[in-house]
Design an enzyme around this catalytic site. Structure first.
Site: not given
Length: 748
Positions: A114, A688
């Site tokens: 993040k 991902h």
């Protein structure tokens, strides 16, 4: 006085970048066609900013995937194996971002984390003994030249050397200091080359300066910039955002920066620092328009702040890049009395120009209109809900019996094998799933037809999960468009945009709901399909919920009440859902808190008093009333959790699954060191990336986990939900996951 912005949304007004990139991945367009599309997107964005009257326009804020990866790729900070693989530079770049598995080799994606306190994710580079820092790329120069062809002398933007070093990983025995000299030399070459192309300014983004800085950090920064600013050929803007620079302010103003960009929204301490002393020979780039939220700027408040600074050489700008807000509110269908309260990226350009006009004595009309807007009563308060929150006691946040006793009870009740296998929740949202949802919305299929389709999807995937031997099943979440929006649609107080997309990472966009008023559950949300799924099998099917902190953090929150109050409203609503699931026979309930870290203050001294002291109890409020035989799971992903492990244990969940594979399972050492009590499912492969992990690869990962965590505490699962993956890679990966778990069980 002039205006500028830190950066503009890159995904396009209608997500043109996402769709072009995905076409390129599917080989539906050539590299040249893809590059032309992205060039057209940049052109449109520059003209948008120019037409709004913004004086200084940035370039190189655009990225095909991530700006931090752009900087690393530009400077050859890449793994050795990527240099030798027979791929184009573009495909090498994407291989680092999402992995590559094909006839030319097998490249694992770099870790992803993040970006500070946002829902954006950056790619984490790694420095090793083989790292050879040198200027090899041309992107920053190419995009400056593109803008110049349009008649725009832009201000190129780049992630600064200090932040790049702070956000990177290092091979054992190496540190940032080992690479500072070579990195500084490479940045100096960038400065010189840009100046030769006609650039007048460069924007160097150093958001790491708003975090806690050690004396070593400050010395490293000074070492880098003392050299970098020597004999510079262009003006340098040192840009910060997401907080204040209290630890290094005195050093910043002493260095030879031509401009300093400070966040006046999330960094109120910056205001004190500026008022105390801001040099007359520098420009202040005042981040006065909120770059992260979608509410209109209160001009009276902003003007009071700006006038109180006492700085004459002022540039009005945003508090952060506009990457974090949707493109424009022009494409929305809200009623005028709602829409007038919102400012997306394009509208924030207008706010900057209106504030500039007011400060120049030319914008009284804008000020009067803004005053009238903020004088209106927007919503009425739900007094019953307020009373309920005021009446909460410690007992409402405490689950009994304590974890150790519950754990023993649940092992006896569920009788799961060692290393139980499960998934995080969602399965691939295929074109067919999305199409029938759209048809239902348009009235082209009946609710009965839609329900039949969803029911068939659930049954098919449940049967397949049983076939491959997963221990705890999921229904797949085919009825859900988004893990936050789906819940918000069943809660009062929420609004939903039509086109309010924001980039989360790469091609992944999210459409955050807007918390407009007080939040109350209007009807059961997940009970129908969870109960249906459990009826189809004798195996346990997890109920899947999104937790209150994540719902808050992945929404655009209100600014008229505290985040704590808003989160407790959501927590009470989700508590009702948890108890309804339990009544309907759901024995394992997963309450995802993927975004727990997101609003954690960037300075450790503020962690508890400003956030964790209410965020952790809000989660406990959700599950405090369930039976001891009901097992509560939660899931967290793509953040750095190692430093808040004790707080996570205080969530008092029974099982926590973490993203771990892409961060090299680093979290395991901290779990061991902190004597973490909760059972854990560290992700054993990266969802991902389209790569399919082998049985051997997953087996090795499980063995690594078991060196840190007792086998009776470990669950085996992927990193995250599988919504964005294709069916073939999902099924192949999960077959390998279950086989690896079975193989390792035989060792015990």
């Amino acid at each position: 006085m002039t205006t500028t912005i830190i950066g503009f949304p890159r995904i396009g007004e209608h997500r043109e970048l996402k769709f072009a990139t995905e076409k390129y991945f599917r080989k539906e367009i050539t590299e040249d066609e893809f590059k032309q599309i992205t060039k057209d997107i940049r052109k449109k964005h520059w003209k948008e900013v120019e037409d709004a009257g913004i004086d200084i326009i940035p370039s190189n804020d655009f990225s095909l995937y991530d700006n931090t990866l752009d900087a690393a790729f530009l400077l050859n900070i890449v793994p050795k194996e990527i240099e030798t693989i027979d791929l184009s530079n573009l495909d090498k770049y994407f291989a680092l971002a999402r992995g590559y598995q094909g006839e030319k080799g097998d490249i694992k994606a770099l870790p992803m984390k993040k970006w500070f306190n946002t829902n954006y994710h950056y790619i984490v580079s790694k420095f090793t003994k083989d790292t050879n820092i040198k200027l090899t790329g041309t992107k920053i120069f190419d995009e400056f030249a593109e803008a110049k062809e349009l008649g725009i002398t832009s201000r190129p933007v780049i992630v600064g050397p200090f932040t790049l070093l702070k956000l990177s990983d290092y091979a054992e025995g190496l540190s940032a200091k080992d690479f500072a000299k070579d990195l500084t030399a490479a940045y100096k070459e960038i400065f010189t080359r840009l100046a030769s192309f006609g650039a007048e300014w460069i924007q160097v983004d150093e958001p790491s300066l708003v975090k806690d800085l050690s004396p070593e950090d400050i010395n490293l920064f000074k070492e880098i910039y003392s050299e970098l600013l020597t004999d510079k050929k262009l003006k340098v803007l040192l840009q910060t955002y997401f907080g204040d620079v209290r630890d290094i302010y005195s050093q910043l103003i002493d260095l030879d920066f031509d401009g300093i960009g400070l966040d006046l929204v999330e960094g109120p301490k910056n205001i004190e620092l500026i008022k105390d002393n801001f040099p007359a020979d520098k420009k202040l780039f005042a981040g006065i328009v909120n770059g992260k939220y979608i509410w209109k700027n209160n001009y009276q408040n902003s003007l009071a702040t700006l006038e109180d600074l006492g700085v004459e050489d002022l540039v009005l700008t945003t508090s952060s890049s506009l990457l974090h807000v949707p493109y424009t509110s022009e494409n929305e269908k809200f009623e005028p009395e709602v829409l007038e309260h919102f400012a997306f990226a394009k509208e924030k350009l207008k706010e900057l120009k209106e504030l500039e006009a007011i400060l120049k004595g030319e914008g009284q009309e804008y000020l009067d209109q803004n005053k009238a807007l903020f004088a209106k009563e927007r919503i009425s308060k739900n007094q019953e809900l307020a009373t309920k929150i005021d009446g909460l006691t410690e007992a409402d946040f405490t689950r009994l019996p304590a974890f150790a006793e519950r754990e023993a009870i649940q092992k006896e009740v569920f009788k799961l094998p060692l290393l139980p296998t499960t998934t995080i929740g969602s399965f691939p949202q295929t074109k067919e799933v999305k199409q029938i949802r759209a048809k239902l919305k348009k009235g082209e299929v009946s609710q009965e037809e839609y329900d039949t389709f969803i029911g068939d999807q659930i049954k098919d995937w449940l049967n397949w999960q049983e076939e491959i031997g997963l221990d705890v099943l999921v229904h797949g979440e085919f009825e859900r468009n988004d893990m936050v929006e789906y819940f918000g649609q069943n809660l009062s107080g929420y609004l939903f945009s039509q086109n309010g997309w924001v980039q989360s990472y790469g091609t992944r966009g999210v459409k955050p709901p807007i918390i407009w008023g007080d939040v109350v559950r209007e009807r059961p949300i997940t009970v129908k399909w969870s109960a249906y799924a459990q009826e189809q099998t004798d195996k346990i099917v997890k109920g899947m919920l999104t937790g209150p902190v994540t719902i808050l953090n992945w929404s655009f929150p209100r600014e008229d009440i505290s985040l704590r109050e808003s989160t407790l409203q959501i927590a009470l609503a989700i508590q009702e859902e948890v108890l309804d699931l339990e009544k309907n026979g759901i024995r394992i309930i997963q309450i995802d808190e993927a975004a727990l870290r997101e609003k954690l203050p960037l300075r450790k001294s503020d962690w508890f008093k400003e956030y964790l002291d209410w965020a952790i109890p809000a989660f406990r409020l959700v599950h405090s009333k369930v039976d001891e035989k009901t097992q509560i799971h939660t899931h967290m992903c793509y953040s750095e959790f190692t430093d808040i492990i004790p707080a996570i244990d205080q969530l008092d969940a029974d099982v926590i699954s973490f993203e771990a594979s892409r961060s090299n399972l680093d979290i395991l050492d901290e779990l061991k060191a902190k004597n973490f009590q909760t059972e854990v499912g560290p992700g054993v492969y990266d969802i991902h990336s389209p790569r399919i992990p082998s049985v051997e690869e997953i087996t090795k990962t499980i063995h690594t986990i078991l060196t840190k965590v007792p086998v009776e505490k470990v669950w085996v699962n992927p990193d995250c939900g599988l919504k964005t993956r294709g069916i073939p890679e999902t099924r192949a990966s999960l077959v390998n996951l279950t086989q690896a778990a079975k193989d390792v069980r035989k060792e015990y």
